[in-house]
Design a protein around this motif. Structure first.
Motif, PDB file in Angstrom:
ATOM      1  N   VAL A  77      43.564  48.836 121.148  1.00 40.82           N
ATOM      2  CA  VAL A  77      43.925  48.421 122.502  1.00 40.82           C
ATOM      3  C   VAL A  77      42.729  48.621 123.425  1.00 40.82           C
ATOM      4  O   VAL A  77      42.235  49.732 123.597  1.00 40.82           O
ATOM      5  CB  VAL A  77      45.142  49.205 123.028  1.00 40.82           C
ATOM      6  N   PRO A 126      45.300  47.864 128.195  1.00 41.39           N
ATOM      7  CA  PRO A 126      46.753  48.024 128.081  1.00 41.39           C
ATOM      8  C   PRO A 126      47.553  47.038 128.927  1.00 41.39           C
ATOM      9  O   PRO A 126      48.599  46.553 128.482  1.00 41.39           O
ATOM     10  CB  PRO A 126      46.987  49.471 128.540  1.00 41.39           C
ATOM     11  N   THR A 135      48.419  43.693 127.286  1.00 38.48           N
ATOM     12  CA  THR A 135      49.327  43.682 126.135  1.00 38.48           C
ATOM     13  C   THR A 135      50.775  43.440 126.545  1.00 38.48           C
ATOM     14  O   THR A 135      51.594  43.033 125.729  1.00 38.48           O
ATOM     15  CB  THR A 135      49.260  45.005 125.368  1.00 38.48           C
ATOM     16  N   CYS A 142      51.528  51.250 126.278  1.00 35.55           N
ATOM     17  CA  CYS A 142      50.561  51.723 125.285  1.00 35.55           C
ATOM     18  C   CYS A 142      49.459  52.468 126.024  1.00 35.55           C
ATOM     19  O   CYS A 142      49.498  52.578 127.254  1.00 35.55           O
ATOM     20  CB  CYS A 142      49.980  50.572 124.463  1.00 35.55           C
ATOM     21  N   SER A 143      48.504  52.967 125.294  1.00 36.01           N
ATOM     22  CA  SER A 143      47.393  53.713 125.893  1.00 36.01           C
ATOM     23  C   SER A 143      46.068  53.054 125.550  1.00 36.01           C
ATOM     24  O   SER A 143      45.919  52.422 124.504  1.00 36.01           O
ATOM     25  CB  SER A 143      47.373  55.157 125.372  1.00 36.01           C
ATOM     26  N   GLU A 179      44.460  53.147 121.875  1.00 32.08           N
ATOM     27  CA  GLU A 179      45.473  53.214 120.817  1.00 32.08           C
ATOM     28  C   GLU A 179      45.054  52.294 119.668  1.00 32.08           C
ATOM     29  O   GLU A 179      44.513  51.212 119.898  1.00 32.08           O
ATOM     30  CB  GLU A 179      46.810  52.763 121.409  1.00 32.08           C
ATOM     31  N   TYR A 192      46.121  50.668 115.560  1.00 31.92           N
ATOM     32  CA  TYR A 192      47.330  50.407 114.770  1.00 31.92           C
ATOM     33  C   TYR A 192      47.095  49.305 113.756  1.00 31.92           C
ATOM     34  O   TYR A 192      46.097  48.617 113.756  1.00 31.92           O
ATOM     35  CB  TYR A 192      48.475  50.000 115.700  1.00 31.92           C
ATOM     36  N   TRP A 202      51.340  53.160 114.501  1.00 32.53           N
ATOM     37  CA  TRP A 202      50.311  53.227 115.535  1.00 32.53           C
ATOM     38  C   TRP A 202      49.960  54.675 115.842  1.00 32.53           C
ATOM     39  O   TRP A 202      50.760  55.586 115.621  1.00 32.53           O
ATOM     40  CB  TRP A 202      50.690  52.463 116.793  1.00 32.53           C
ATOM     41  N   ASP A 223      48.271  57.015 118.934  1.00 28.61           N
ATOM     42  CA  ASP A 223      47.931  57.094 120.353  1.00 28.61           C
ATOM     43  C   ASP A 223      47.208  58.418 120.599  1.00 28.61           C
ATOM     44  O   ASP A 223      47.842  59.461 120.768  1.00 28.61           O
ATOM     45  CB  ASP A 223      49.206  57.016 121.200  1.00 28.61           C
ATOM     46  N   ARG A 257      57.527  49.876 120.480  1.00 32.23           N
ATOM     47  CA  ARG A 257      56.649  50.505 121.463  1.00 32.23           C
ATOM     48  C   ARG A 257      57.398  50.776 122.768  1.00 32.23           C
ATOM     49  O   ARG A 257      57.291  51.857 123.359  1.00 32.23           O
ATOM     50  CB  ARG A 257      55.428  49.616 121.719  1.00 32.23           C
ATOM     51  N   TYR A 316      58.035  54.684 123.898  1.00 31.19           N
ATOM     52  CA  TYR A 316      57.396  55.176 125.123  1.00 31.19           C
ATOM     53  C   TYR A 316      58.417  55.387 126.255  1.00 31.19           C
ATOM     54  O   TYR A 316      58.182  56.222 127.134  1.00 31.19           O
ATOM     55  CB  TYR A 316      56.286  54.224 125.554  1.00 31.19           C
TER      56      TYR A 316
END
Length: 408
Positions: free
Chosen positions: A342, A345, A348, A352-353, A356, A358, A368, A370, A396, A400
């Motif tokens: 990523v 973010p 996307t 997410c961070s 990240e 995956y 994934w 993080d 995700r 999260y």
């Protein structure tokens, strides 16, 4: 205080994830089974196991069910190769023809088909880094996009269950053109199978033995292999194709599967079977910056290099990909040395961070890592293709949404 809350998660919201998977995918018949394993700060936060590993025989999915992880094999192979880089046996900018001399003059497709290809010279030689980041010019037959793809299908190159071994695959690839000059574009491909071949050639031991001795045994991944052993057969799940109406058709029967015998092609790109617990050990090693317990596989700086975006000019997959593979549609995602990464973010459109990383497998499995949240997630099921349902994006969001105390 519950284990989940002590690690920053809401237990109530994690159970919401369980209900979602049960109602949306298991009770509806979209997936035969599902397993989710979530770990943070070195401890398992949550595990969900549901559905049937074998619908016809009414066998429940259990915590130790064996899954075909397909392309989740790729990060393992990439780590193996980087272990050899650390030992000074190979460098990322080495030309591939240093170890595969017959590839020195590979041309780029210009016209024609199998037996009558016309080529032009490549802009530069293929380098090891191109194999790791899928900028090699190689392809997959299932792409169904070009005459080169068609030649792969005709010759059975890179197919799981193929009788073509690694040596045969390398020889056949040496007689076919590249789809583009190395470094010019991104295309999902048999590149990681080539890396597996190179791990064996450079290390001086069979590729599968290298993985067993250097990765699986140190990490305690006892159930991960290219073959389902006799003692494990009862734990092996069935694999299914998603149907247009939302049902399932049997794709691979666990009692007659090719995975019960030694493979013809030891595929570093997609040949492993594993369990969620085993794969989580691999993920915990990644979260540990290359080490799990007393066992270090790679150094932290090597992992940092692997999880940086290596696409030319800092582009993302949407800008550089020529692949029809669904993972390549993700904006804000680049590609490192074996992982998607990523880079932005916001682009996307899912939680997410930054940084990240995956990947996933053809039967809808996924994982994934993080590093910001010290979080790892492993998802297992057995439904082809991975593009049938948006489970990875949904996971995700649900995971999260349950992380109510981030970056603690």
């Amino acid at each position: 205080m519950t284990a989940a809350s002590s690690l920053g998660f809401s237990a109530e919201r994690l159970h919401r994830l369980d209900r979602f998977i049960t109602e949306r995918y298991l009770e509806s018949g979209r997936f035969p089974c599902a397993q989710v394993l979530i770990a943070r700060h070195g401890d398992v936060v949550h595990e969900f196991v549901g559905g049937k590993r074998d619908l016809a025989r009414n066998k429940p999915c259990e915590a130790d069910t064996l899954f075909r992880i397909y392309s989740m094999t790729k990060p393992i192979t990439s780590i193996a190769f980087m272990m050899l880089v650390e030992e000074g046996k190979v460098a990322l900018d080495d030309p591939v023809h240093r170890f595969i001399p017959e590839w020195k003059d590979l041309g780029v497709f210009n016209a024609g088909g199998l037996g009558a290809f016309q080529t032009k010279p490549a802009g530069r030689p293929m380098q090891m880094v191109d194999l790791l980041r899928h900028t090699s010019g190689l392809t997959y037959g299932f792409q169904n996009r070009t005459n080169v793809d068609a030649a792969y299908r005709k010759l059975g190159i890179g197919e799981i269950g193929s009788t073509i071994d690694l040596d045969d695959m390398i020889a056949k690839l040496g007689k076919l053109p590249l789809e583009f000059s190395p470094g010019e574009a991104w295309n999902y491909s048999v590149s990681t199978d080539v890396l597996g071949y190179l791990v064996g050639k450079i290390s001086g031991m069979p590729f599968e033995e290298f993985l067993r001795r250097r990765i699986f045994e140190p990490l305690g991944m006892e159930d991960t292999d290219f073959q389902v052993r006799e003692s494990e057969r009862d734990r092996f799940g069935a694999c299914y194709n998603a149907t247009p109406k939302g049902g399932l058709d049997l794709q691979d029967d666990p009692e007659t599967s090719a995975y019960l015998a030694p493979p013809g092609l030891v595929s570093g790109g997609g040949g492993l079977v594993s369990t969620a617990a085993d794969y989580m050990k691999f993920c915990q090693m990644l979260l540990g910056r290359g080490a799990l317990g007393d066992h270090r596989l790679i150094a932290p700086k090597t992992l940092d290099l692997m999880t940086a975006n290596h696409l030319p000019d800092g582009k993302d997959l949407t800008q550089l990909s020529r692949s029809l593979f669904s993972e390549a549609t993700n904006a804000g995602v680049g590609f490192g040395l074996g992982f998607a990464v990523v880079t932005d973010p916001a682009k996307t459109l899912v939680p997410c961070s930054q940084g990240e990383f995956y990947w996933g497998g053809a039967a809808s499995t996924a994982f994934w890592i993080d590093p910001v949240e010290d979080l790892a997630v492993v998802f297992m099921t057995q439904t082809l293709p991975s593009s049938a349902y948006p489970i990875r994006r949904e996971l995700r969001t649900l995971v999260y949404s349950a992380l109510v105390d981030p970056a603690r």
